[in-house]
Design an enzyme around this catalytic site. Structure first.
Site, PDB file in Angstrom:
ATOM      1  NE  ARG A 110      26.395  22.862 -15.932  1.00  0.00           N
ATOM      2  CZ  ARG A 110      27.393  22.627 -15.597  1.00  0.00           C
ATOM      3  NH1 ARG A 110      28.649  22.219 -15.866  1.00  0.00           N
ATOM      4  NH2 ARG A 110      27.556  23.694 -14.569  1.00  0.00           N
ATOM      5  CG  HIS A 137      27.265  29.098 -13.797  1.00  0.00           C
ATOM      6  ND1 HIS A 137      26.132  28.103 -13.183  1.00  0.00           N
ATOM      7  CD2 HIS A 137      28.319  28.254 -13.395  1.00  0.00           C
ATOM      8  CE1 HIS A 137      26.571  27.046 -12.619  1.00  0.00           C
ATOM      9  NE2 HIS A 137      28.167  27.128 -13.143  1.00  0.00           N
ATOM     10  CG  ASP A 232      35.144  30.584 -16.253  1.00  0.00           C
ATOM     11  OD1 ASP A 232      35.464  29.437 -15.978  1.00  0.00           O
ATOM     12  OD2 ASP A 232      33.993  31.109 -16.717  1.00  0.00           O
ATOM     13  CB  CYS A 272      33.270  29.030 -11.434  1.00  0.00           C
ATOM     14  SG  CYS A 272      34.070  29.121 -13.033  1.00  0.00           S
ATOM     15  NE  ARG A 300      26.921  26.085  -7.911  1.00  0.00           N
ATOM     16  CZ  ARG A 300      27.275  25.690  -8.934  1.00  0.00           C
ATOM     17  NH1 ARG A 300      28.547  25.370  -9.395  1.00  0.00           N
ATOM     18  NH2 ARG A 300      26.224  25.260  -9.851  1.00  0.00           N
TER      19      ARG A 300
HETATM   20  N1   CP Z   1      31.296  25.533 -11.371  1.00  0.00           N
HETATM   21  C1   CP Z   1      30.580  24.887 -11.945  1.00  0.00           C
HETATM   22  O1   CP Z   1      29.616  24.751 -12.469  1.00  0.00           O
HETATM   23  O2   CP Z   1      31.392  23.372 -11.904  1.00  0.00           O
HETATM   24  P1   CP Z   1      30.663  22.265 -12.867  1.00  0.00           P
HETATM   25  O3   CP Z   1      30.878  22.575 -14.323  1.00  0.00           O
HETATM   26  O4   CP Z   1      31.590  21.030 -12.678  1.00  0.00           O
HETATM   27  O5   CP Z   1      29.216  22.008 -12.632  1.00  0.00           O
HETATM   28  N1  NVA Z   2      32.623  29.326 -18.465  1.00  0.00           N
HETATM   29  C1  NVA Z   2      32.831  27.906 -18.019  1.00  0.00           C
HETATM   30  C2  NVA Z   2      32.037  27.672 -16.811  1.00  0.00           C
HETATM   31  C3  NVA Z   2      32.172  26.543 -16.349  1.00  0.00           C
HETATM   32  C4  NVA Z   2      31.522  26.263 -14.754  1.00  0.00           C
HETATM   33  C5  NVA Z   2      32.179  27.232 -19.264  1.00  0.00           C
HETATM   34  O1  NVA Z   2      30.997  27.619 -19.726  1.00  0.00           O
HETATM   35  O2  NVA Z   2      32.390  26.244 -19.368  1.00  0.00           O
END
Ligand code: CP
Ligand code: NVA
Length: 315
Positions: A110, A137, A232, A272, A300
């Protein structure tokens, strides 16, 4: 000459939905269903494997669902947060990729910039899975389309309306939807539309499946008659300093009962997560009868098991 054995042994990364063929996407969804229905199946397939989670940003769902998926498949995992691995600061992404490849069987990353995912994949000899970058994502999108199929079956005439920022989650969702033949409507404020390069890739995939794409600045136009409404957060991780100034530009992009009224009467609401009630969505919608956000979160786990088995040549 095309050598199937060599191909099978070559490592595969999962940086984006686009890296999967339509056939591979279908196989992953089928495998996910098997894994969800029979939780004991493949319980030892990752025995002896160790997967590292290189996370530069916080996470609930991605971290926990990957860790549990790995344990349930018999493997081990190591969480490496920003204090352990600070990509490009403590050491180069190149050196991190080379070093971790000597210990690990796969890396879930990430990162802030998508370039770091690509760089890790380029230099690692083990599969690199994108667990969220600024651009994409893909694990989320797999869970999303699996959840849509779970609710609507193999019905093709589905329109998914995404309302909000045209960034990571939106990009992966639009690619995954059109690959399955779902129409995708995106409503974003001016200046926050999905990237042109992603729109072009989406158009190319849609051409093959007949899916229709609408990119608009009108949430009402996007949601009209849709079977799925998706939102989102307005402020993504790493954008906190933009705070109110960015959020102000999303006025009118909240999913609330007035907007949802325009959708198909059997619509589902997706997010999400994490969600901010009262900002991108009202509580009555996200906590209401049309919401499937926790099914999405659960999926997930199942879908990422399928990704791990696929990339580690177990399936
Ligand atoms: N939706 C998602 O990726 O959640 P987190 O940021 O908690 O991993
Ligand atoms: N768009 C959001 C998604 C989190 C899962 C972010 O990047 O923080």
């Amino acid at each position: 000459m095309y050598n199937i054995r060599k191909t099978k042994l070559m490592k595969r990364d999962f940086p984006s939905i686009q890296s999967l063929s339509n056939k591979e996407l279908e196989s992953l969804l089928t495998l996910t269903k098997t894994l969800k229905t029979n939780r004991k199946k493949y319980g030892q397939d990752l025995k002896g494997k160790t997967i590292g989670l290189v996370f530069q940003k916080p996470s609930n769902r991605t971290r926990v669902s990957f860790e549990v998926a790995i344990w349930q498949l018999g493997g081990n995992c190591i969480y490496l947060g920003p204090d352990e691995i600070n990509l490009g600061k403590r050491e180069t992404t190149h050196d991190v990729a080379k070093t971790l490849s000597r210990y690990l069987d796969a890396i879930v990353a990430r990162t802030f910039t998508h370039g770091d995912i690509v760089e890790l994949g380029k230099h690692a000899s083990v599969p690199v899975i994108n667990g969220l970058s600024d651009l994409a994502h893909p694990c989320q999108a797999l869970a999303d389309v699996f959840s849509i199929r779970e609710k609507f079956g193999k019905q093709k005439n589905i329109t998914v309306a995404y309302v909000g920022d045209g960034n990571n989650v939106c990009h992966s969702l639009m690619l995954a939807c059109v690959k399955l033949g779902y129409n995708i409507h995106i409503a974003s404020p001016k200046g926050f539309e999905p990237k042109d390069s992603v729109v072009q890739l989406t158009q190319k995939s849609a051409h093959a499946t007949g899916a229709k794409i609408l990119i608009t600045n009108s949430p009402q136009e996007a949601v009209q008659g849709a079977q799925v409404i998706y939102s989102d957060v307005f402020i993504s991780m790493g954008e906190e300093t933009q705070g109110a100034a960015k959020a102000n530009q999303f006025t009118g992009f909240q999913v609330n009962s007035g907007l949802a009224k325009l959708a198909d009467k059997n619509y589902i609401y997706m997010h999400c997560l994490p969600a901010h009630r009262g900002e991108e969505v009202t509580a009555d919608i996200i906590d209401g009868p049309h919401s499937i956000v926790f099914d999405q979160a659960e999926n997930r786990l199942h879908v990422q098991k399928a990704v791990l088995l696929f990339l580690l040549n177990k399936k």
